[in-house]
Design an enzyme around this catalytic site. Structure first.
Site, PDB file in Angstrom:
ATOM      1  N   GLY A 173       2.450   2.256  10.664  1.00 54.92           N
ATOM      2  CA  GLY A 173       3.735   3.275  10.517  1.00 54.92           C
ATOM      3  C   GLY A 173       4.288   3.601  11.811  1.00 54.92           C
ATOM      4  O   GLY A 173       5.145   4.777  12.016  1.00 54.92           O
TER       5      GLY A 173
ATOM      6  N   GLU B 269      -5.461  -5.106  10.744  1.00 54.28           N
ATOM      7  CA  GLU B 269      -4.253  -3.989  10.909  1.00 54.28           C
ATOM      8  C   GLU B 269      -4.623  -3.178  12.127  1.00 54.28           C
ATOM      9  O   GLU B 269      -5.492  -2.289  12.089  1.00 54.28           O
ATOM     10  CB  GLU B 269      -4.356  -3.040   9.860  1.00 54.28           C
ATOM     11  CG  GLU B 269      -3.983  -3.662   8.389  1.00 54.28           C
ATOM     12  CD  GLU B 269      -3.334  -2.538   7.471  1.00 54.28           C
ATOM     13  OE1 GLU B 269      -2.234  -2.897   6.929  1.00 54.28           O
ATOM     14  OE2 GLU B 269      -4.209  -1.464   7.177  1.00 54.28           O
TER      15      GLU B 269
ATOM     16  N   LYS C  60       0.168   4.191  -0.296  1.00 50.78           N
ATOM     17  CA  LYS C  60      -0.726   5.519   0.420  1.00 50.78           C
ATOM     18  C   LYS C  60      -0.230   6.835  -0.447  1.00 50.78           C
ATOM     19  O   LYS C  60      -0.404   6.469  -1.861  1.00 50.78           O
ATOM     20  CB  LYS C  60      -0.160   5.589   1.850  1.00 50.78           C
ATOM     21  CG  LYS C  60      -0.446   4.188   2.533  1.00 50.78           C
ATOM     22  CD  LYS C  60      -0.036   4.587   4.200  1.00 50.78           C
ATOM     23  CE  LYS C  60      -0.387   3.304   4.812  1.00 50.78           C
ATOM     24  NZ  LYS C  60      -0.036   3.184   6.383  1.00 50.78           N
TER      25      LYS C  60
ATOM     26  N   ASN D 215       0.840  -1.133  -0.010  1.00 52.92           N
ATOM     27  CA  ASN D 215      -0.163  -0.059  -0.031  1.00 52.92           C
ATOM     28  C   ASN D 215       0.812   1.140   0.168  1.00 52.92           C
ATOM     29  O   ASN D 215       1.608   1.545   0.988  1.00 52.92           O
ATOM     30  CB  ASN D 215      -0.868  -0.183   1.227  1.00 52.92           C
ATOM     31  CG  ASN D 215      -1.806   1.292   1.509  1.00 52.92           C
ATOM     32  OD1 ASN D 215      -1.875   2.122   0.500  1.00 52.92           O
ATOM     33  ND2 ASN D 215      -2.384   1.364   2.760  1.00 52.92           N
TER      34      ASN D 215
ATOM     35  N   GLU E 124      -7.035   4.609   7.973  1.00 53.98           N
ATOM     36  CA  GLU E 124      -6.758   6.208   7.534  1.00 53.98           C
ATOM     37  C   GLU E 124      -7.862   6.649   6.933  1.00 53.98           C
ATOM     38  O   GLU E 124      -8.078   7.714   7.041  1.00 53.98           O
ATOM     39  CB  GLU E 124      -5.311   6.217   6.739  1.00 53.98           C
ATOM     40  CG  GLU E 124      -4.148   5.906   7.434  1.00 53.98           C
ATOM     41  CD  GLU E 124      -2.813   5.420   6.853  1.00 53.98           C
ATOM     42  OE1 GLU E 124      -2.702   5.391   5.608  1.00 53.98           O
ATOM     43  OE2 GLU E 124      -1.805   5.021   7.428  1.00 53.98           O
TER      44      GLU E 124
ATOM     45  N   HIS F 104      -9.603   1.033   4.994  1.00 52.84           N
ATOM     46  CA  HIS F 104      -8.286   1.204   5.748  1.00 52.84           C
ATOM     47  C   HIS F 104      -8.441   2.233   6.767  1.00 52.84           C
ATOM     48  O   HIS F 104      -9.260   3.359   6.763  1.00 52.84           O
ATOM     49  CB  HIS F 104      -7.175   1.778   4.680  1.00 52.84           C
ATOM     50  CG  HIS F 104      -5.789   1.780   5.271  1.00 52.84           C
ATOM     51  ND1 HIS F 104      -5.366   2.761   6.184  1.00 52.84           N
ATOM     52  CD2 HIS F 104      -4.801   1.069   5.402  1.00 52.84           C
ATOM     53  CE1 HIS F 104      -4.230   2.211   6.610  1.00 52.84           C
ATOM     54  NE2 HIS F 104      -3.881   1.525   6.084  1.00 52.84           N
TER      55      HIS F 104
ATOM     56  N   SER G 128       3.565  -2.228  10.141  1.00 49.81           N
ATOM     57  CA  SER G 128       5.073  -2.203  10.528  1.00 49.81           C
ATOM     58  C   SER G 128       5.467  -3.424  10.214  1.00 49.81           C
ATOM     59  O   SER G 128       6.353  -4.030  10.816  1.00 49.81           O
ATOM     60  CB  SER G 128       5.397  -2.054  12.103  1.00 49.81           C
ATOM     61  OG  SER G 128       4.766  -0.529  12.261  1.00 49.81           O
TER      62      SER G 128
END
Ligand code: PGA
Length: 251
Positions: free
Chosen positions: A169, A163, A11, A9, A95, A93, A208
């Site tokens: 991250g 996730e 992003k 991904n 985010e 996701h 991560s």
């Protein structure tokens, strides 16, 4: 048995110059024993799909609108992603859930859109750190999963990614025991939702994942691959993760 998938991904990262990384990845894995996917920003999907055509590496989107077309400024439909060369789309996701207030109901209609357009939906679920600390992890992922799966969902065309929001991250990852607990739970919840086909749904871990921890994570039962952010941007790193997944399959 579920297919194994290493999904990257990107992003909101990547311009034309970065297509060289995608090409380098494809050259290193001319016939991988697992599925390999890169999801660049929408602006690069068509160019990446062309750059990777004839290779084993697939291209995907990071989100789609629920409608096939219409007055939705700035949005892209599942059909448009498919036409641009995408085979998959990441949906829900964390985010997107955080930055765009996407609810399970919104994610569900997007999963329906992906199916309508013939795309594989990579449905993301995961708890925040506060939810984990409160002992609510399994409840949270169950609610997200059940709320985001359209009625009549089948194994075909579905991938689920676990996730944990606090692992994305951050360089922090759950223990293998924590990953195993959630993945076993998700497999059971999928069985309740879609029946015996649940065993054919790839369950990815994301948050991560790096070359240094990939093999350990892929050795966990019910982990069928990874959804990788930062470490998917460079062919060197992502190639090592693909190789770790191939190694886990070979065992
Ligand atoms: P990360 O992101 O690998 O950079 O933690 C994972 C993701 O958000 O899919």
């Amino acid at each position: 048995m579920a297919r194994k998938l290493a999904a990257g991904n990107w992003k909101m990262n990547g311009t034309g110059a970065d297509l060289a990384e995608a090409r380098a990845l494809a050259e290193r894995h001319p016939s991988p024993s697992v599925e390999v996917l890169l999801c660049p920003p929408a602006t690069l999907i068509h160019r990446m799909a062309e750059a990777l055509s004839g290779s084993a590496v697939m291209t995907g989107g990071q989100d789609c609108h629920a409608a096939p077309k219409g007055a939705h400024t700035g949005d892209v439909s599942a059909e448009m992603l498919a036409e641009a060369g995408a085979s998959h789309v990441i949906l829900g996701h964390s985010e997107r859930r955080a930055d765009h207030d996407e609810s399970d109901a919104v994610v569900r209609v997007k999963v329906e859109a992906a199916r309508r357009a013939g795309l594989v939906a990579i449905l993301c679920v995961g708890e925040t750190e506060a939810e984990r600390d409160a002992g609510r992890t399994l409840d949270v992922v169950s609610t997200q999963l059940q709320g985001s799966l359209p009625t009549g969902t089948m194994a075909e065309g579905l991938v689920v990614a676990y996730e944990p929001v606090w692992a994305i991250g951050t360089g922090r990852t759950p223990t293998v025991a924590q990953i195993a607990e959630v993945h076993d739970h998700l497999r059971d919840e999928l069985a309740t939702a879609i029946g015996s086909g649940a065993r054919d749904v790839p369950l990815l871990y994301g948050g991560s994942v790096k070359p240094a921890n990939a093999a350990e994570i892929f050795a966990v039962a019910n982990v069928d691959g990874a959804l990788v952010g930062g470490a998917s941007l460079k062919a060197d790193d992502f190639s090592a993760i693909v190789a770790a997944l191939e190694g886990a399959v070979g065992e």
